[in-house]
Design a protein around this motif. Structure first.
Motif, mmCIF file in Angstrom:
data_model
loop_
_atom_site.group_PDB
_atom_site.id
_atom_site.type_symbol
_atom_site.label_atom_id
_atom_site.label_comp_id
_atom_site.label_asym_id
_atom_site.label_seq_id
_atom_site.Cartn_x
_atom_site.Cartn_y
_atom_site.Cartn_z
ATOM 1 N N HIS A 275 -1.086 10.847 4.357
ATOM 2 C CA HIS A 275 0.035 11.716 4.725
ATOM 3 C C HIS A 275 1.175 10.879 5.312
ATOM 4 O O HIS A 275 2.341 11.072 4.957
ATOM 5 C CB HIS A 275 -0.433 12.766 5.739
ATOM 6 N N TRP A 276 0.837 9.921 6.169
ATOM 7 C CA TRP A 276 1.889 9.095 6.775
ATOM 8 C C TRP A 276 2.475 8.089 5.793
ATOM 9 O O TRP A 276 3.654 7.729 5.888
ATOM 10 C CB TRP A 276 1.367 8.410 8.029
ATOM 11 N N ILE A 277 1.715 7.662 4.834
ATOM 12 C CA ILE A 277 2.255 6.797 3.783
ATOM 13 C C ILE A 277 3.256 7.595 2.949
ATOM 14 O O ILE A 277 4.304 7.083 2.552
ATOM 15 C CB ILE A 277 1.113 6.228 2.923
ATOM 16 N N SER A 278 2.944 8.866 2.717
ATOM 17 C CA SER A 278 3.883 9.742 2.022
ATOM 18 C C SER A 278 5.181 9.884 2.816
ATOM 19 O O SER A 278 6.283 9.862 2.256
ATOM 20 C CB SER A 278 3.252 11.118 1.792
ATOM 21 N N ILE A 279 5.068 10.028 4.125
ATOM 22 C CA ILE A 279 6.250 10.134 4.980
ATOM 23 C C ILE A 279 7.092 8.857 4.901
ATOM 24 O O ILE A 279 8.337 8.919 4.846
ATOM 25 C CB ILE A 279 5.833 10.421 6.439
ATOM 26 N N ALA A 280 6.436 7.704 4.857
ATOM 27 C CA ALA A 280 7.170 6.441 4.699
ATOM 28 C C ALA A 280 7.963 6.450 3.401
ATOM 29 O O ALA A 280 9.106 5.958 3.350
ATOM 30 C CB ALA A 280 6.198 5.266 4.713
ATOM 31 N N GLY A 281 7.379 7.020 2.340
ATOM 32 C CA GLY A 281 8.084 7.123 1.066
ATOM 33 C C GLY A 281 9.249 8.085 1.128
ATOM 34 O O GLY A 281 10.331 7.816 0.576
ATOM 35 N N ILE A 282 9.056 9.215 1.797
ATOM 36 C CA ILE A 282 10.131 10.201 1.953
ATOM 37 C C ILE A 282 11.321 9.572 2.681
ATOM 38 O O ILE A 282 12.482 9.710 2.265
ATOM 39 C CB ILE A 282 9.619 11.433 2.723
ATOM 40 N N ALA A 360 4.001 6.437 13.451
ATOM 41 C CA ALA A 360 5.324 6.898 13.894
ATOM 42 C C ALA A 360 6.055 5.807 14.663
ATOM 43 O O ALA A 360 7.285 5.679 14.569
ATOM 44 C CB ALA A 360 5.174 8.148 14.759
ATOM 45 N N TYR A 361 5.308 5.014 15.409
ATOM 46 C CA TYR A 361 5.908 3.939 16.200
ATOM 47 C C TYR A 361 6.599 2.918 15.302
ATOM 48 O O TYR A 361 7.754 2.535 15.547
ATOM 49 C CB TYR A 361 4.824 3.254 17.045
#
Length: 437
Positions: A275-282, A360-361
């Motif tokens: 999920h956080w890897i997806s956020i990095a892509g977004i 997030a950091y």
């Protein structure tokens, strides 16, 4: 006439060459690769720690190739534990983008079960390069270099103790009051009890950021433990619509076991790390990052997640803490069930709290503190888009979702976030990915 014909042919060659060079910075192949690998990991039902391992090594290989052609970004050679870098390319003309994407998939293919699906994904992305006019010789040279790099990286991967942990004896429950025990509906065995033996990347040791100990187990209604358990019980019965939406959005349970009479079947979902890897892509798309900038964001996020799961799992099997569902059913309400399905490993600390906060950091360092984005990661799993004004807001929401969902006590969340911040801060202090301006 011959002179004009020569100039015509030469101009065609120049234009064709310029065409594929224009695509070199396009991050689309990398974004497509992340999504395709994530889908394979979901299908193969890898646990969150193992999923983080697959992502991080694939991304490091791609990033390191891109660094060979960059004046802005730095190699991770000597910065990550045991990593000695990758071979230099030959003098032949190559596409660093294609070589990076190919190496990404060579690593990914090796670490998943569905190798043929991974190969199909790679071939689909290679078709994109050919459609952009990449000459056959450039494609061939790039594939050869990508393979050379992936072979080199895999030698390093094979030294991380993962194979050794596959051979260890099955985890034996410590049957003591207050200790973790398998939970319904599947009563599944402990997941990755030896993950603290995996080699970290930025951290020196698995216990480097050991959190404060949780409150001691107690049935005394005035004790900190009982009060925390009762908070989970009470919260679960009084959730409003917003809290319920938060719990569901951040569920990220790779293996939700459904019971229908005598039939059991799994609902597969994305892991917290994915999920956080997806956020990095977004975020990378919103900032119009090119290939290497996107690769840097993905890789930094993956390193934070990988170390976070090692640190978190180290404490989980040390404290061996009882889950709310087990305690509440035995001491408060035998009919109570959490909103989310309790995962099969000890409670303390909260994995989502540690991993989300660490991710997030580092993302805040890359994109800034007040970074607004729409998170559409969970659309594939039937959940709506959620908007956030910062990565920290998202991490805080992910953390508290575990209390709303009924699977963690508050100390696991709050102390887990402290642990995650320490991991992220340490990474940023000790891993340098960009040259000083």
């Amino acid at each position: 006439m011959k002179r004009y014909l020569f100039l015509f042919i030469f101009s065609i060659a120049i234009n064709a060459n310029a065409q594929w060079h224009k695509s070199e910075n396009d991050p689309l192949p990398l974004h497509r690769s992340q999504k395709a690998l994530s889908d394979i990991i979901v299908s193969d039902i890898f646990s969150p720690p193992v999923a983080s391992r697959i992502f991080v090594y694939a991304n490091i290989a791609a990033y390191e190739i891109q660094v060979k052609n960059s004046k802005q970004f730095l190699s991770l050679k000597g910065q990550l534990n045991g990593f000695k870098g990758i071979p230099d390319p030959d003098q032949k003309q190559i596409s660093y983008s294609l070589a990076a994407t190919y190496a990404y998939w060579q690593i990914g293919k090796r670490l998943v079960f569905a190798e043929q699906v991974a190969l199909d994904s790679l071939n689909s992305i290679l078709s994109w390069y050919k459609a952009k006019g990449y000459p056959d010789t450039v494609v061939q040279n790039s594939v050869l270099y990508g393979k050379k790099v992936s072979d080199s990286v895999l030698k390093w991967v094979d030294q991380d103790q993962y194979k050794e942990t596959r051979k260890l004896r099955r985890y034996s429950l410590v049957k003591k009051e207050g200790n973790w025990a398998p939970t319904p509906p599947g009563y599944m065995a402990a997941v990755e009890p030896y993950w603290n033996r995996i080699r970290p990347l930025a951290m020196k040791t698995a216990d480097q950021f050991k959190p404060a100990a949780p409150p001691p187990y107690s049935k005394d209604k005035n004790s900190a433990f009982y009060i925390n358990a009762n908070e989970v019980y009470t919260a679960g019965k009084k959730l409003d619509e917003k809290q319920l939406d938060i719990a569901k959005f951040w569920d990220c349970n790779p293996f939700f076991l459904n019971l229908n009479g005598h039939m059991n079947y799994a609902t597969k979902k994305i892991s917290p790390g994915a999920h956080w890897i997806s956020i990095a892509g977004i975020a990378s798309r919103l900032k119009n990052f090119n290939y290497i900038q996107s690769s840097s964001a993905y890789t930094s996020t993956c390193i934070a997640l990988f170390d976070a799961f090692i640190s978190c799992w180290d404490e989980k099997y040390r404290s061996n803490y009882i889950r709310p569902e087990t305690f509440i059913n035995a001491n408060i309400d035998e009919n109570w069930r959490p909103i989310l399905q309790t995962p099969p490993f000890p409670e303390y600390p909260s994995g989502h709290s540690v991993a989300s906060t660490a991710a997030a950091y580092v993302l805040t360092e890359i994109f800034g503190d007040n970074f607004k984005y729409q998170d559409n990661t969970e659309i594939d799993y039937g959940l709506p888009v959620r908007g956030f004004t910062s990565f920290n807001q998202a991490a805080n929401e992910a953390a508290i979702s575990r209390l709303y969902g009924g699977i963690h006590y508050r100390p696991a969340i709050e102390n887990g976030q402290v642990q995650g911040r320490n991991i992220g801060a340490y990474q940023l202090k000790n891993i340098k990915m960009k040259k000083d301006k």
